[in-house]
Design an enzyme around this catalytic site. Structure first.
Site, mmCIF file in Angstrom:
data_model
loop_
_atom_site.group_PDB
_atom_site.id
_atom_site.type_symbol
_atom_site.label_atom_id
_atom_site.label_comp_id
_atom_site.label_asym_id
_atom_site.label_seq_id
_atom_site.Cartn_x
_atom_site.Cartn_y
_atom_site.Cartn_z
ATOM 1 N N GLY A 53 10.992 14.116 64.284
ATOM 2 C CA GLY A 53 9.950 13.408 65.031
ATOM 3 C C GLY A 53 10.326 11.973 65.330
ATOM 4 O O GLY A 53 10.090 11.458 66.431
ATOM 5 N N CYS A 54 10.937 11.321 64.363
ATOM 6 C CA CYS A 54 11.332 9.921 64.535
ATOM 7 C C CYS A 54 12.455 9.801 65.558
ATOM 8 O O CYS A 54 12.473 8.871 66.366
ATOM 9 C CB CYS A 54 11.737 9.319 63.197
ATOM 10 S SG CYS A 54 10.375 9.334 62.009
#
Length: 149
Positions: free
Chosen positions: A45-46
């Site tokens: 996600g990052c």
């Protein structure tokens, strides 16, 4: 999570970046700043969020924005993340949680029934005078630039 809101003065900070250089809010006086907090460098996600901002950096800068990412990772991990994904902006290494606590994005989280302390993915848009103009708490990692613009 955070109680900071639109119109609040952004907390002053001085934190090391990926190159172990000190970056401060005052460095951005007179500029618009996007400060995005992410849980952990190089996680899916990052990475999606950081790369979406990278891919839209020209549009963001054309709108007058400078970009800073921040997490509790070490400068070394931030440097590796920045290099691997060719991120054209600084990543702040807040191992002591001073920045995370100032912006109130560190706290209790729940994942798969377990509770732990961690970073709540949040983005702050800060104007030329250091005032918060937007707080994005429901970040769309794959389309984050559109939320800002």
């Amino acid at each position: 999570m955070t109680s900071l809101k639109v119109g609040d003065k952004a907390p002053e900070f001085s934190v090391l970046n990926q190159d172990e250089q000190t970056v401060s809010l005052s460095d951005f006086t007179g500029k618009k700043l996007v400060l995005f907090f992410y849980p952990k460098a190089s996680t899916p996600g990052c990475t999606a969020e950081a790369c979406n901002l990278r891919d839209n950096i020209d549009r963001l800068r054309a709108s007058g924005y400078e970009i800073l990412g921040a997490s509790a990772d070490s400068p070394k991990k931030q440097k590796s993340f920045q290099t691997k994904y060719e991120l054209p902006y600084d990543l702040l290494a807040d191992e002591e949680h001073t920045l995370l606590n100032a912006f109130q994005v560190w706290g209790p989280k729940k994942f798969m029934g377990k509770e732990y302390d961690g970073i709540h993915r949040t983005t702050f848009v800060i104007d030329e005078d250091g005032l918060i103009t937007d707080v994005i708490e429901k970040v769309k990692t794959k389309d984050h630039a559109a939320q800002i613009l």
